[in-house]
Write a protein that holds these residues in place. Structure first.
Motif, mmCIF file in Angstrom:
data_model
loop_
_atom_site.group_PDB
_atom_site.id
_atom_site.type_symbol
_atom_site.label_atom_id
_atom_site.label_comp_id
_atom_site.label_asym_id
_atom_site.label_seq_id
_atom_site.Cartn_x
_atom_site.Cartn_y
_atom_site.Cartn_z
ATOM 1 N N LEU A 164 47.874 -25.674 -2.037
ATOM 2 C CA LEU A 164 49.276 -25.946 -2.351
ATOM 3 C C LEU A 164 50.120 -25.550 -1.148
ATOM 4 N N GLY A 165 50.660 -26.544 -0.456
ATOM 5 C CA GLY A 165 51.434 -26.300 0.751
ATOM 6 C C GLY A 165 50.724 -26.860 1.960
ATOM 7 N N GLY A 166 51.329 -27.871 2.597
ATOM 8 C CA GLY A 166 50.706 -28.507 3.749
ATOM 9 C C GLY A 166 51.441 -28.207 5.038
ATOM 10 N N GLY A 167 51.971 -26.977 5.157
ATOM 11 C CA GLY A 167 52.649 -26.568 6.374
ATOM 12 C C GLY A 167 51.665 -26.140 7.446
ATOM 13 N N LEU A 168 52.147 -25.324 8.382
ATOM 14 C CA LEU A 168 51.308 -24.942 9.517
ATOM 15 C C LEU A 168 50.059 -24.193 9.070
ATOM 16 N N VAL A 169 50.197 -23.269 8.126
ATOM 17 C CA VAL A 169 49.043 -22.489 7.672
ATOM 18 C C VAL A 169 48.171 -23.303 6.723
ATOM 19 N N GLY A 170 48.790 -23.965 5.760
ATOM 20 C CA GLY A 170 48.014 -24.731 4.785
ATOM 21 C C GLY A 170 47.205 -25.842 5.422
ATOM 22 N N MET A 171 47.806 -26.580 6.372
ATOM 23 C CA MET A 171 47.077 -27.678 6.984
ATOM 24 C C MET A 171 46.020 -27.168 7.960
ATOM 25 N N THR A 172 46.284 -26.032 8.626
ATOM 26 C CA THR A 172 45.233 -25.455 9.468
ATOM 27 C C THR A 172 44.037 -25.057 8.624
ATOM 28 N N LEU A 173 44.297 -24.498 7.444
ATOM 29 C CA LEU A 173 43.197 -24.147 6.538
ATOM 30 C C LEU A 173 42.395 -25.389 6.174
ATOM 31 N N ALA A 174 43.073 -26.471 5.819
ATOM 32 C CA ALA A 174 42.368 -27.696 5.428
ATOM 33 C C ALA A 174 41.479 -28.199 6.564
ATOM 34 N N LEU A 175 41.989 -28.165 7.791
ATOM 35 C CA LEU A 175 41.206 -28.650 8.929
ATOM 36 C C LEU A 175 40.055 -27.712 9.272
ATOM 37 N N ALA A 176 40.305 -26.398 9.219
ATOM 38 C CA ALA A 176 39.231 -25.439 9.490
ATOM 39 C C ALA A 176 38.141 -25.551 8.429
ATOM 40 N N ALA A 177 38.553 -25.708 7.178
ATOM 41 C CA ALA A 177 37.584 -25.872 6.092
ATOM 42 C C ALA A 177 36.777 -27.155 6.293
ATOM 43 N N ALA A 178 37.443 -28.231 6.676
ATOM 44 C CA ALA A 178 36.752 -29.503 6.879
ATOM 45 C C ALA A 178 35.680 -29.379 7.955
ATOM 46 N N ARG A 179 35.978 -28.640 9.010
ATOM 47 C CA ARG A 179 34.997 -28.425 10.077
ATOM 48 C C ARG A 179 33.742 -27.729 9.560
ATOM 49 N N ALA A 180 33.919 -26.944 8.498
ATOM 50 C CA ALA A 180 32.789 -26.226 7.907
ATOM 51 C C ALA A 180 32.160 -27.000 6.749
ATOM 52 N N GLY A 181 32.589 -28.250 6.541
ATOM 53 C CA GLY A 181 32.038 -29.063 5.463
ATOM 54 C C GLY A 181 32.647 -28.786 4.108
ATOM 55 N N ILE A 182 33.814 -28.158 4.077
ATOM 56 C CA ILE A 182 34.495 -27.803 2.828
ATOM 57 C C ILE A 182 35.617 -28.811 2.599
#
Length: 414
Positions: free
Chosen positions: A20-38
């Motif tokens: 919930l929240g696609g700002g600087l922290v939220g979107m960085t989390l989504a991208l970092a998670a994606a790199r790990a297959g999440i």
């Protein structure tokens, strides 16, 4: 900045995370998670085009070495490197009087970080998210129902869609409704100050130096930015004033505002002019007593907010990202799901000490140097002199500026 592909992917399948929240922290989390297959659903009520519009946000962020390592490890370095200005030195002074401290790392230690316009960070993050199939991005909508239970989480959006996942992550900022709905207690106080933010053009080069000038009314910071396309020198301004004086300063015509800013700069960068519209925000402290609950993790400003005196607010949120992704990755490798209580307990334990230390240091600096009347000018200069004369203390402050203190997750290491 077309967003035609944002919601073209299937939106209703169960994913590992709902962020919930696609700002600087939220979107960085989504991208970092994606790199790990999440995989993740990212929900943001804003329109991305509004967030990256020219002049929409004059703020800039100091990205520490640790945060830069995170951006590098998730594949953003090539996009961001041409846009960031290295901070090679930090000059700290009490009203430009004698006794200035220069925090300058040795040649083999690299810079103290990089300055980025928030708009440039958002554009890089949003462009990367559009290209990432592990991220389902839902914009111009918000959560109207959040249910967490033994088997997962379910979120209903204002447009009627229902999303499911293993773990809910609140990255909604300081006014997080998810954190409040979960009943997390907050330690909080108001500094009764307001940060006035703008960007400046200036005659002289800043030579990659950041300035922190302490005045009786509060800190006055000049943060180096890259020259613009026309070769004009630029810096970001963060001017702290008392809340009672803020309305008057904000109401000043541009010419009067520039004159007031110029007087506080003592000609260090020559003649100046405004490079972006002014904006302001109140300065407050808050710290959540806990950051996890059943299938819930709270990160970034939703978990902790601080004074900008040390420039560590965003960096602390990015350390949350690194810690959470590392814990989830290791757990999923062992067959655990992201919402497993053991993983969340480990994340909270890992982050609690680091967060407490950084926020304590920042609040201590604020109370010593950033609050009018709290420390007389002579005492302030005496304290600055002590930092200058004690190498270990000076090293501590430099490590904090680089975000390299404490034990860091792998994503935050070079």
């Amino acid at each position: 900045m077309s967003d035609s592909n944002i919601e073209a992917r299937p939106a209703a399948e169960r994913r590992d995370l709902i962020i919930l929240g696609g700002g600087l922290v939220g979107m960085t989390l989504a991208l970092a998670a994606a790199r790990a297959g999440i995989t993740s659903h990212v929900i943001d009520r804003a329109d991305p085009a509004d967030l990256v519009a020219e002049g929409a946000d004059a703020r800039a962020s100091a990205i520490s070495t640790a945060s830069w390592n995170l951006f590098t490890n998730i594949g953003l370095a090539d996009r961001l490197k041409p846009l960031g200005c290295p901070i090679d030195s930090i000059a700290v002074t009490d009203g430009m009087k004698p006794g200035r401290i220069d925090f300058t790392p040795k040649p083999d230690e690299g810079s103290l970080g990089r300055m980025f316009a928030n708009r440039d960070l958002r554009i890089a993050l949003f462009d990367a998210a559009r290209d990432e199939p592990a991220i389902a991005w839902h914009v111009r909508t918000e959560a109207v129902r959040r249910d967490r239970g033994p088997h997962g989480v379910e979120v209903e959006l204002s447009d009627g869609r229902v999303l499911t996942a293993s773990l809910l992550v609140a990255a909604e900022g300081r006014q997080s409704p998810t954190r409040d709905e979960a009943g997390f207690a907050l330690a909080k106080w108001d500094y009764k100050h307001r940060a006035l933010v703008a960007a400046l053009f200036h005659e002289k080069s800043h030579d990659n130096t950041a300035w922190e000038i302490f005045y009786p009314a509060g800190p006055f910071a000049l943060l180096p930015l890259l020259d613009d396309e026309q070769g004009r020198h630029r810096s970001a301004l963060v001017w702290t004033v008392g809340e009672k004086d803020a309305a008057g300063v904000l109401a000043m015509p541009d010419a009067m505002f520039v004159n007031e800013v110029s007087a506080r700069m003592h000609g260090v960068l020559g003649q100046i002019s405004l490079a972006a519209p002014r904006m302001s925000y109140p300065l407050r402290f808050h710290h959540a007593g806990k950051v996890v609950d059943e299938r819930l993790a709270v990160i970034g400003d939703a978990a902790h907010g601080m004074h900008p005196i040390a420039g560590q607010g965003l960096n602390l949120g990015l350390r949350d990202v690194g810690g959470l992704v590392e814990v989830l990755t290791e757990g999923m490798r062992l067959g655990l799901e992201p919402g497993d209580a053991q993983l969340l307990a480990r994340y909270e334990k890992w982050r609690s000490l680091d967060t407490f230390m950084v926020m304590s240091v920042t609040d201590g600096l604020t109370r010593l140097f950033g609050i009018p009347g709290r420390l007389p000018s002579a005492a302030r200069r005496l304290g600055m002199g002590a930092v200058q004369r004690l190498p270990a203390l000076k090293r501590f402050f430099m490590d904090e500026a680089r975000g390299m203190s404490g034990k860091l997750p792998e994503l935050l290491q070079a």
